[in-house]
Design an enzyme around this catalytic site. Structure first.
Site, PDB file in Angstrom:
ATOM      1  N   LYS C  76       7.825 -33.593  -0.566  1.00 49.61           N
ATOM      2  CA  LYS C  76       8.611 -34.763  -0.979  1.00 49.61           C
ATOM      3  C   LYS C  76       8.884 -35.608   0.259  1.00 49.61           C
ATOM      4  O   LYS C  76       9.141 -35.058   1.343  1.00 49.61           O
ATOM      5  CB  LYS C  76       9.921 -34.295  -1.621  1.00 49.61           C
ATOM      6  CG  LYS C  76      10.784 -35.429  -2.198  1.00 49.61           C
ATOM      7  CD  LYS C  76      12.029 -34.889  -2.909  1.00 49.61           C
ATOM      8  CE  LYS C  76      12.887 -35.997  -3.490  1.00 49.61           C
ATOM      9  NZ  LYS C  76      14.082 -35.490  -4.198  1.00 49.61           N
ATOM     10  N   SER C 151      15.147 -37.128  -8.851  1.00 50.96           N
ATOM     11  CA  SER C 151      14.467 -37.994  -7.903  1.00 50.96           C
ATOM     12  C   SER C 151      13.122 -37.453  -7.422  1.00 50.96           C
ATOM     13  O   SER C 151      12.351 -38.211  -6.841  1.00 50.96           O
ATOM     14  CB  SER C 151      15.370 -38.218  -6.687  1.00 50.96           C
ATOM     15  OG  SER C 151      15.559 -36.998  -5.985  1.00 50.96           O
ATOM     16  N   SER C 175      17.701 -33.129  -9.304  1.00 50.82           N
ATOM     17  CA  SER C 175      16.468 -33.808  -8.892  1.00 50.82           C
ATOM     18  C   SER C 175      15.226 -32.928  -8.807  1.00 50.82           C
ATOM     19  O   SER C 175      14.132 -33.445  -8.620  1.00 50.82           O
ATOM     20  CB  SER C 175      16.673 -34.495  -7.544  1.00 50.82           C
ATOM     21  OG  SER C 175      17.396 -35.678  -7.714  1.00 50.82           O
TER      22      SER C 175
END
EC number: 6.3.5.7
Lengths: 481, 95, 484
Positions: C76, C151, C175
């Site tokens: 990420k 997210s 997330s």
């Protein structure tokens, strides 16, 4: 109207840790800009703080030295504001749960008066970087080497009533933190910085007047000047029927002027909240006791010891122990010379004056404890008169060598030798027959005064090197025939 | 609690986030909506509850006072927008 | 080759069925060809990946390599990576190249793991749909007109579209788990403090925790073994041995006490989602677990408390982005205030600004007690709910998300509706507990997630429960239609 001054201090004391409070960067002074600013100090994204154990040990020592309760649980909070020298956009500090609780410091003032100043609390926090205002084509340059240096901020109650008391407090605080070796005490490098809260009120009233805060004073002298100036300004304003505005002021030590920096209306809403990257620090009794045992001797204890061990007067011992380095100097020099009183006198008088004049610190003095001891020994054994000794001292300070070398090369040895003195005295008696007649004719009680003339002449003839005691004895003997 | 344009102006100043006049009403509305959600908290009695800043009841570990960071100025400043003579440049700081 | 799980890749690499270079090349080729559709990567690092693969192949040839050596994954874009842009989904950091690695990135480097690239995400991890990314929204491989969740939507879409066998992710309020649910994946958020936060760009420091998005619970266990570590650079990282998370995977679930909180099945839950969760409960019963009704009475306060605490922490965490030392700086600032105002206003997107302003408000003079302090007290009550529940059960089970993936733009106008997406996941972050989502069915051909919440540091137990479910079902093996 008679006015009373009310002063409270906030003092930032830089701790002499090797590294910063939340990172492993060096705190050494004077490095090239930003060479001691790590990823944490620069607040690069994703970096995290880890607290330095030494900062807590130092803060604990300080708390114990000012008779304060140690916060067994202390919590770091974030104080939010934007400033280029504050990389994270918040300062990590303590507010609700500081490391040092209420305490006090007792001051000895002139005339033997004492005064207790209460400490409201002291907390650990990080220092900011520096903005350099030299012109970079209309820009300022930011150096973050200092950012993250551990500080304790000491906050007093508004207990001081004059510049004298405030300066006495500042000096005592300086002496405590340097004796504890938790701060290097280098005020010119910003190791101790004072914010002075000042208000005035009609004498005899209780209610505090509106205060101003003069920030960032970094010498005792500036502090004294700034307080005097601000007190005068406030009294002028009030006597002219004006009102004091609560504001932050800056004092310029070069121009001897102060100006307003910002008023309370502009003051920030700091939005303190507990720092989620740091957990509560818990110190237990055992830890506190261990620290207590490790504490170096405090000025007060040292003073008592100097009276006891060296036979110094309480006043002299107080003067010598006021500064850790002068106490170290004293003990080192006395150890060699074996002459505590004479050594103390020289430190307080000639050496003190010389260091003041040349703006040097005693721990950096060119006249070392060894050199002073060499001089003191020659005074004690009668080689040097105190007058010549001053001359020798100046030569030592100029780097011309030790006392014996200077005495030798300059021929400054005191003349105690009877033969040489007799010759001088005989010449003077021969050249001043009228005065000799007068002396001999005078009554016993008048003679002592008249002797001075002959001593003067003889000293002049010996270029000051005559041993005064031997000279006196011989003169009286010869004049009396 | 609803916020108005003057609150937005104050928040904008504190947070250094510019909000144009045109956007102020919308910002006020959306923040008021969030605050309306959050206001549900007020209904709960928490008189005897201590605030919890952290999920774990852990205490701070302390680091030994040992220098671990070397000078990396060149690397750090290679990503800086404006530097000169090793300093970060900002518009003149006026005290 | 892209059908392989991490466990299968590990085995194949070890048996020399294929090389790390071959696997890496295969994935790089897929990304280059297919990611235009999904936008799951912000930065792809082919040269670096191939160099790492080559080095891994050498270690594999020499023998004695760590378990994960040669396995490619994606990170990420919230994790700092030396020499590779770390944008955090924001214009603010579009030009930011971190001079250091996040601890988890280093941990994987040490294991010989290959990095394919950096995945897309909501800006500064603030969002539940991946629509706040500066780099554009990520498409859900199951339904191209729907969000992948957020997210960590880029990580989820990349794994779901087989553009990475697994990816790292982070979870502040759901997330990891919500995108896992919306993309049909396994996602684990470990206990707060289990994984180092060093080098993970902070959103809300007391809530953020790194974790994994993978296809199976077994893969999550294998990857967590190397991700978790004790890190002296993170004061909040817990000094505790990392167990072998694969050790308990095959333990039978006989006697496992599963708590089902009634508050997780109330208003707002899609009935079809609820039905799949009910079916999953039956599966667990058939596996020998016992089901118990539990109550988490403060559940309805989790979202309100979170939207005070997370914005408050983020308002301070994001103050460092000021245009001075790195990141976006406005052109020709006329004074210091202008530098701050314009750099921050240009660099941050709307949702980030909104949260900074909400947080600033909650901490400001006169509101601290009513908001921040109040929320922290509620946080304690929420944690206490779980502590009480775990007196009588081992694992808590419920839906991950109230409904399957929703269409782009359907919640962007209404932040509060978006915030309620995380209604079942947020409490776990407030309490610091580990949580996991696994697929348990499809609604309109879109995946539904089943959430398991464990006690502090009970990741092994959670992974065991998830793995046993996956042994008994095949939801985790389903792939979106149209994935090659």
């Amino acid at each position: 109207m008679q006015w009373e001054t009310v002063i409270g201090l906030e003092v930032h004391v830089q701790l002499a840790t090797k590294t910063k409070i939340f990172s492993g960067s060096s705190t050494a002074f004077g490095a090239e800009p930003n060479t001691q600013a790590s990823a944490v100090d620069l607040a690069l994204p994703g970096t995290l703080p880890v607290a330095n154990e030494e900062a807590f040990r130092f803060a604990t020592m300080f708390g114990l030295a000012v008779n304060a309760e140690i916060g067994k649980r202390s919590v770091f909070e974030r104080k939010n504001y934007f400033y280029p020298d504050l990389p994270k956009g918040y300062q990590t500090t303590q507010l609700a749960e500081p490391i040092v609780g209420t305490g006090f410091i007792d001051l000895e003032l002139e005339g033997g008066r004492t005064k207790r100043v209460r400490i409201h609390h002291a907390h650990l926090e990080e220092d900011a970087g520096k903005s350099l205002h030299e012109d970079f084509a209309g820009m300022s340059g930011i150096d973050l080497n200092r950012a993250g240096t551990p500080l304790i901020e000491v906050v007093t109650e508004p207990d001081m009533r004059s510049a004298e008391e405030a300066v006495a407090f500042a000096k005592k605080l300086h002496s405590i933190v340097t004796s504890l070796e938790i701060c290097d005490g280098e005020m010119s490098q910003g190791s101790m910085r004072f914010d002075v809260n000042i208000s005035v009120r009609p004498k005899g009233t209780e209610k505090l007047g509106t205060r101003t805060e003069t920030k960032n004073l970094n010498s005792f002298k500036f502090m004294e000047e700034a307080i005097a100036l601000e007190v005068e300004r406030q009294i002028d304003v009030l006597e002219d029927g004006g009102k004091i505005t609560q504001e932050t002021r800056l004092y310029n030590g070069d121009t001897k002027k102060a100006r307003s920096m910002r008023s309370k209306e502009d003051s920030n809403d700091y939005r303190y909240f507990p720092c989620p990257d740091l957990l509560p620090v818990i110190l237990d009794d055992e830890y506190i006791e261990t620290v207590r045992k490790q504490m170096p001797e405090l000025p007060e204890a040292k003073r008592a010891r100097f009276v006891e061990q060296y036979g110094l007067s309480s006043y002299d011992a107080g003067q010598i122990t006021m500064d850790k380095f002068s106490a170290i100097f004293f003990e080192a020099s006395t150890k060699i010379s074996g002459e505590p009183k004479l050594t103390a006198n020289w430190i307080m008088a000639d050496l003190g004056a010389y260091l003041n004049r040349t703006e040097q610190r005693i721990d950096h003095s060119p006249v070392t404890p060894e050199l002073l001891a060499g001089l003191v020994v020659r005074i004690k054994d009668g080689t040097l008169s105190s007058k010549i000794a001053k001359q020798v001292f100046e030569a030592i300070a100029n780097g011309e060598g030790d006392a014996d070398t200077i005495i030798e090369t300059k021929g400054l040895k005191q003349v105690s030798d009877t033969g040489a003195l007799e010759k001088i005295i005989d010449d003077i008696i021969a050249a001043n027959t009228a005065q000799v007649e007068g002396y001999r004719a005078a009554a016993e009680d008048k003679r002592a005064k008249m002797l001075g003339f002959f001593v003067g002449q003889a000293m002049k003839a010996s270029k000051g090197q005559a041993n005064p005691q031997a000279l006196n004895e011989l003169l009286i003997k010869k004049l009396n025939g | 609690m609803a916020v108005d344009r003057s609150d937005i102006a104050k928040l904008s100043k504190l947070a250094r986030i510019q909000i144009s006049d045109e956007a102020a009403d919308e910002a006020a509305k959306s923040i008021s909506d969030v605050l309306a959600l959050v206001d549900q908290l007020q209904a709960v009695n928490t008189d005897c509850v201590l605030p919890m800043a952290h999920p774990l009841d852990a205490v701070q570990r302390l680091r030994a006072d040992v220098v671990t960071e070397a000078n990396q100025r060149e690397m750090f400043q290679s990503i800086a927008p404006a530097v000169q003579d090793g300093l970060y440049l900002v518009p003149q700081v006026i005290e | 080759m892209h059908q392989f799980t991490i466990a299968e890749l590990v085995k194949g690499l070890r048996n020399k069925d294929f090389s790390s270079t071959e696997v890496t090349q295969h994935y790089l080729e897929r990304i280059a060809r297919l990611d235009k559709t999904y936008n799951s990567y912000i930065t792809v690092t082919p040269e670096l990946a191939l160099a790492q693969a080559k080095a891994a192949d050498k270690r594999l040839a020499d023998g004695n390599q760590p378990a994960l050596c040669g396995v490619p994954i994606a990170h990420k874009d919230i994790f700092c990576t030396t020499g590779v842009r770390t944008s955090c989904g924001s214009k603010m950091l579009d030009n930011f190249i971190a001079p250091y690695n996040a601890t988890i990135v280093d941990n994987y480097l040490d294991s010989g793991v290959v990095m394919l690239g950096k995945t897309n995400m909501d800006e500064f991890a603030m969002g539940s749909s991946n629509e706040t990314s500066y780099y554009g929204p990520v498409k859900n491989p199951w339904a191209i007109d729907c969000v992948p969740g957020g997210s960590s939507g880029g990580s989820a879409a990349a794994v779901a579209a087989h553009l990475a066998p697994a990816a790292t992710a982070s979870d502040t309020g759901g997330s990891i788990r919500q995108p896992a649910a919306l993309c049909g994946l396994t996602g684990i958020k470990p206990t707060y403090g289990r994984v180092s936060r060093w080098g993970m760009i902070a959103f809300a420091s007391s809530l953020d925790q790194a974790g994994i998005l993978s296809r199976t619970a077994e893969d999550a266990a294998i990857l967590l073994n190397d991700m978790a570590s004790y890190d002296t650079k993170d004061s909040t990282c817990v000094e505790r041995d990392v167990p072998d998370y694969t050790a308990d995977l095959n333990k039978p679930l006989n006697g496992l006490r599963i708590g089902v909180p009634k508050e997780y099945f109330g208003e707002g839950l899609n009935p079809q989602t609820a039905a799949h969760v009910e079916s999953a409960i039956k599966v667990y019963e058939s596996l020998g677990a016992t089901i118990h009704s539990v109550s988490l009475p403060h559940t309805h306060l989790a979202v309100p408390a979170y939207y005070v605490i997370a914005p408050a922490e983020c308002s301070a965490n994001l103050s460092r982005f000021d245009g001075v030392r790195y990141g976006h700086r406005c052109e020709n600032p006329k004074d210091l205030n202008d530098l701050y105002m314009r750099s921050r206003s240009e660099g941050f997107g709307a949702e980030v600004k909104r949260r900074i302003l909400v947080g600033t408000y909650a901490l400001s003079a006169g509101y601290y007690d009513a908001y921040y302090s109040k929320a922290q007290k509620i946080r304690r009550l929420i944690k206490q709910d779980f502590v009480d529940a775990f007196q009588s059960v081992d694992v808590i089970l419920g839906p991950t998300s109230p409904s399957p993936a929703f269409q782009f733009g359907s919640k962007t106008k209404d932040p509060v509706a978006m915030y309620l997406e995380d209604i079942y996941t947020i409490a776990t972050n407030l309490a610091g507990l580990p949580g996991l989502s696994i697929p348990c069915g499809l609604v309109d051909n879109k995946p539904v997630g089943l959430q398991l919440i464990g006690n502090f540091f009970a990741e092994s137990q959670l992974l065991n429960a998830a793995h046993q479910f996956q042994q008994a079902t095949n939801f985790h093996q389903q792939t979106a239609a149209g994935i090659e």
